[in-house]
Write a protein that holds these residues in place. Sequence first.
Motif, PDB file in Angstrom:
ATOM      1  N   GLU A  23       0.822  -1.206   0.000  1.00 17.23           N
ATOM      2  CA  GLU A  23       0.000   0.000   0.000  1.00 17.23           C
ATOM      3  C   GLU A  23       0.860   1.261   0.000  1.00 17.23           C
ATOM      4  O   GLU A  23       2.037   1.233   0.372  1.00 17.23           O
ATOM      5  N   ILE A  24       0.225   2.361  -0.389  1.00 16.49           N
ATOM      6  CA  ILE A  24       0.741   3.714  -0.171  1.00 16.49           C
ATOM      7  C   ILE A  24      -0.365   4.447   0.582  1.00 16.49           C
ATOM      8  O   ILE A  24      -1.464   4.629   0.062  1.00 16.49           O
ATOM      9  N   ILE A  25      -0.086   4.869   1.815  1.00 16.11           N
ATOM     10  CA  ILE A  25      -1.115   5.389   2.715  1.00 16.11           C
ATOM     11  C   ILE A  25      -0.761   6.823   3.091  1.00 16.11           C
ATOM     12  O   ILE A  25       0.388   7.124   3.424  1.00 16.11           O
ATOM     13  N   PHE A  26      -1.753   7.719   3.069  1.00 24.23           N
ATOM     14  CA  PHE A  26      -1.466   9.127   3.323  1.00 24.23           C
ATOM     15  C   PHE A  26      -2.712   9.864   3.803  1.00 24.23           C
ATOM     16  O   PHE A  26      -3.842   9.398   3.646  1.00 24.23           O
ATOM     17  N   GLY A  27      -2.474  11.037   4.389  1.00 25.09           N
ATOM     18  CA  GLY A  27      -3.555  11.924   4.776  1.00 25.09           C
ATOM     19  C   GLY A  27      -3.945  12.833   3.627  1.00 25.09           C
ATOM     20  O   GLY A  27      -3.178  13.030   2.675  1.00 25.09           O
ATOM     21  N   THR A  28      -5.137  13.407   3.709  1.00 24.96           N
ATOM     22  CA  THR A  28      -5.667  14.240   2.631  1.00 24.96           C
ATOM     23  C   THR A  28      -6.223  15.544   3.190  1.00 24.96           C
ATOM     24  O   THR A  28      -6.344  15.722   4.400  1.00 24.96           O
ATOM     25  N   ALA A  29      -6.601  16.444   2.278  1.00 17.73           N
ATOM     26  CA  ALA A  29      -7.163  17.730   2.684  1.00 17.73           C
ATOM     27  C   ALA A  29      -8.615  17.620   3.124  1.00 17.73           C
ATOM     28  O   ALA A  29      -9.105  18.501   3.832  1.00 17.73           O
ATOM     29  N   GLY A  30      -9.308  16.552   2.714  1.00 21.74           N
ATOM     30  CA  GLY A  30     -10.719  16.493   3.061  1.00 21.74           C
ATOM     31  C   GLY A  30     -11.343  15.122   3.115  1.00 21.74           C
ATOM     32  O   GLY A  30     -12.520  14.986   3.459  1.00 21.74           O
ATOM     33  N   GLU A  31     -10.573  14.065   2.804  1.00 20.36           N
ATOM     34  CA  GLU A  31     -11.125  12.713   2.749  1.00 20.36           C
ATOM     35  C   GLU A  31     -10.558  11.794   3.821  1.00 20.36           C
ATOM     36  O   GLU A  31     -10.722  10.581   3.745  1.00 20.36           O
ATOM     37  N   GLY A  32      -9.880  12.349   4.814  1.00 14.78           N
ATOM     38  CA  GLY A  32      -9.316  11.522   5.869  1.00 14.78           C
ATOM     39  C   GLY A  32      -8.066  10.800   5.410  1.00 14.78           C
ATOM     40  O   GLY A  32      -7.180  11.384   4.779  1.00 14.78           O
ATOM     41  N   ILE A  33      -8.002   9.490   5.687  1.00 11.21           N
ATOM     42  CA  ILE A  33      -6.845   8.663   5.357  1.00 11.21           C
ATOM     43  C   ILE A  33      -7.184   7.811   4.138  1.00 11.21           C
ATOM     44  O   ILE A  33      -8.260   7.208   4.075  1.00 11.21           O
ATOM     45  N   VAL A  34      -6.255   7.740   3.195  1.00  8.81           N
ATOM     46  CA  VAL A  34      -6.483   7.002   1.950  1.00  8.81           C
ATOM     47  C   VAL A  34      -5.319   6.048   1.714  1.00  8.81           C
ATOM     48  O   VAL A  34      -4.157   6.395   1.969  1.00  8.81           O
ATOM     49  N   ALA A  35      -5.635   4.852   1.227  1.00 14.15           N
ATOM     50  CA  ALA A  35      -4.615   3.876   0.844  1.00 14.15           C
ATOM     51  C   ALA A  35      -4.773   3.525  -0.627  1.00 14.15           C
ATOM     52  O   ALA A  35      -5.885   3.241  -1.096  1.00 14.15           O
ATOM     53  N   LEU A  36      -3.665   3.558  -1.355  1.00 16.66           N
ATOM     54  CA  LEU A  36      -3.631   3.103  -2.742  1.00 16.66           C
ATOM     55  C   LEU A  36      -2.926   1.758  -2.812  1.00 16.66           C
ATOM     56  O   LEU A  36      -2.016   1.476  -2.019  1.00 16.66           O
ATOM     57  N   ASP A  37      -3.335   0.941  -3.757  1.00 15.62           N
ATOM     58  CA  ASP A  37      -2.593  -0.281  -4.042  1.00 15.62           C
ATOM     59  C   ASP A  37      -1.233   0.124  -4.616  1.00 15.62           C
ATOM     60  O   ASP A  37      -1.165   0.883  -5.585  1.00 15.62           O
TER      61      ASP A  37
END
Length: 606
Positions: free
Chosen positions: A496-510
């Motif tokens: 995964e690549i996991i990060f914080g965002t400006a408005g969507e909370g925490i997001v993980a990409l494959d």
Amino acid sequence: MWGGDYRPGYTKEDVYHWLKNDLAQIPEGKPIVVFNHDYWTSGDRHVFSAGKGMDIDLDAHNLKAWVYGHVHINHITRHGNALAICTSTLARGGIDHATSAFRKIGMDSKGNISSELRYAYIDKSIVIASAQNEQAPVTKDGKLQVSVNTYSTVTQTAKVTYAVYMEDKAVTPQRSMTRQTDFNWTDAVKLPAECEGRTVTLKATATFKNGETARAESFFTYTSTPVEVKTGDNWTNLGGNPQHVAVTKDTLNLPIRLAWVKNMGSNVYMTSPIVVDGKVFAATMDENIQGKSSVTAMDATDGSLCWKYSTRSSVKNTIVSAQGLIFAQDIWGYLYAIDAKSGKLAWEQKLDVAVVPGLEDGLAANETTVFAGARKGLVALDARTGREIWKNSSWSQREGTTCTLSLSPDEDVLIGSVQWGAMYANDARTGKLLWAKSEDGIRFRSSSPSMHDGAMYFLSESSLFVLSEKTGEVLAVKKLPFSVEATSSPLVTRREIIFGTAGEGIVALDRKTLDIKWKYRTGKAMIYTSPYTNGEMAQVESTPVLSGDMVIVGASDGTFYAVNRKNGSLMWRHKTGSPILTTVAVSGKTFFGTDFSGNIYCFKAE
């Protein structure tokens, strides 16, 4: 204003004649304050000149303050006898991720200026930060630690009181708490022996100066035995290392208990804690220049104060450690090297940076070298002595930038940034510019790159980028359907690549396909910091930290979260009632976090 983003319909000569006439109406010696869109000097004199002998010495007219807002930041500097006061936008986060706020400015009969920054959109908030998840910490002598975060935009908090109950019977009288910061109030109380092992309820009331009140309560099982804390490896940079990898050697497991919480006496912005030799270190800011900014060292086992070193101005970003020293740089450009054991200054250096808009970049350090400053004030210094190894001469300053410097794993490449400018790679050993990138939205510099095996991962505008650290070649880019204007450094795991965002909370990409794998939406931000955002924004400015399959992150809604790496499911959370803009530090089975109120939290995992 005689210039700016657009040409005005008047000239500097027009401004001169208007200003001269206006000043002529003011009694001699009466203090004056100028309100203008921008500020034009970094020096100590305020002489307006329209050319051809048309000069006005504002200092001779007893100028006390110049109030402006062009750069959309929260920043106060002293220039001679006057203050330059800038405040970010009330409705949104600022260019440099400044808090959405307004400023109350006062002046007494002698022209002495006072400032109070007020944060927008908070309505009678109150949270018992020390009592969550049916557990509360106690001191070594068995006293219950009580920490309450409370705030309301329209008025100050006048007092906070509380009492502890068991089976609806008060076991303590109503007690008054002590104010630590604009958010935080604390106390400690010894509970009767009959409470041992029993469920008790703490009820707190905040009374505001306008007469309104807010109440909170929390129940927990009381024990007079403190949580035992033992640290492990040092955590010396953002994410634990100058590459900001943010993966721990130790595996943290549930349950997670709060071992202690202590307040440092001033707000914390983006200065994430570090852990060195059994101490936890953090730094604070002072948006009202009241002499409250400092670097603080606490005993990691119980939070007792080891030392506090006052800085000239706010420390707003990453502090680091090397050679037994703690390094911090303040917004006025002073770099401090403080002995980690004694708290005494080993050496300091005034960096060659502009004081407006201020130095907000974060430091990086390896075992021997500290990388500090920014733009043409970016330097590599011998950590032990402060001797200059090299100084950047290739790129210049623009708006305030909240990126932290990143160092490649082989320690050959140093990555720096300029908000609304570009990303730059310097040779970490010589300072020579290797490459620069600004296209495709990369010029929006908030996220600090995390460095992995020749590639660097970072966020910009609405995309995840993967670049070659050596050449700047774009290896991959993922356009996202939401803003990632956050300071979060991507956490790169095997899958995964996991990060914080400006408005969507925490997001993980494959990691392989870059498709969205999961999202965990945190709560609405208590204070907006991401540039030009407001509304129902779930902001996460901090960098996720991985321990086993547990991802730990703090959010602007005032909560620490642990989510599952594989699917984003919630594993644990702890509400603080104050925004969290910093990244946790992990050492052994313990992790430390800070919130905007100035609290340091010590959590013990299994």
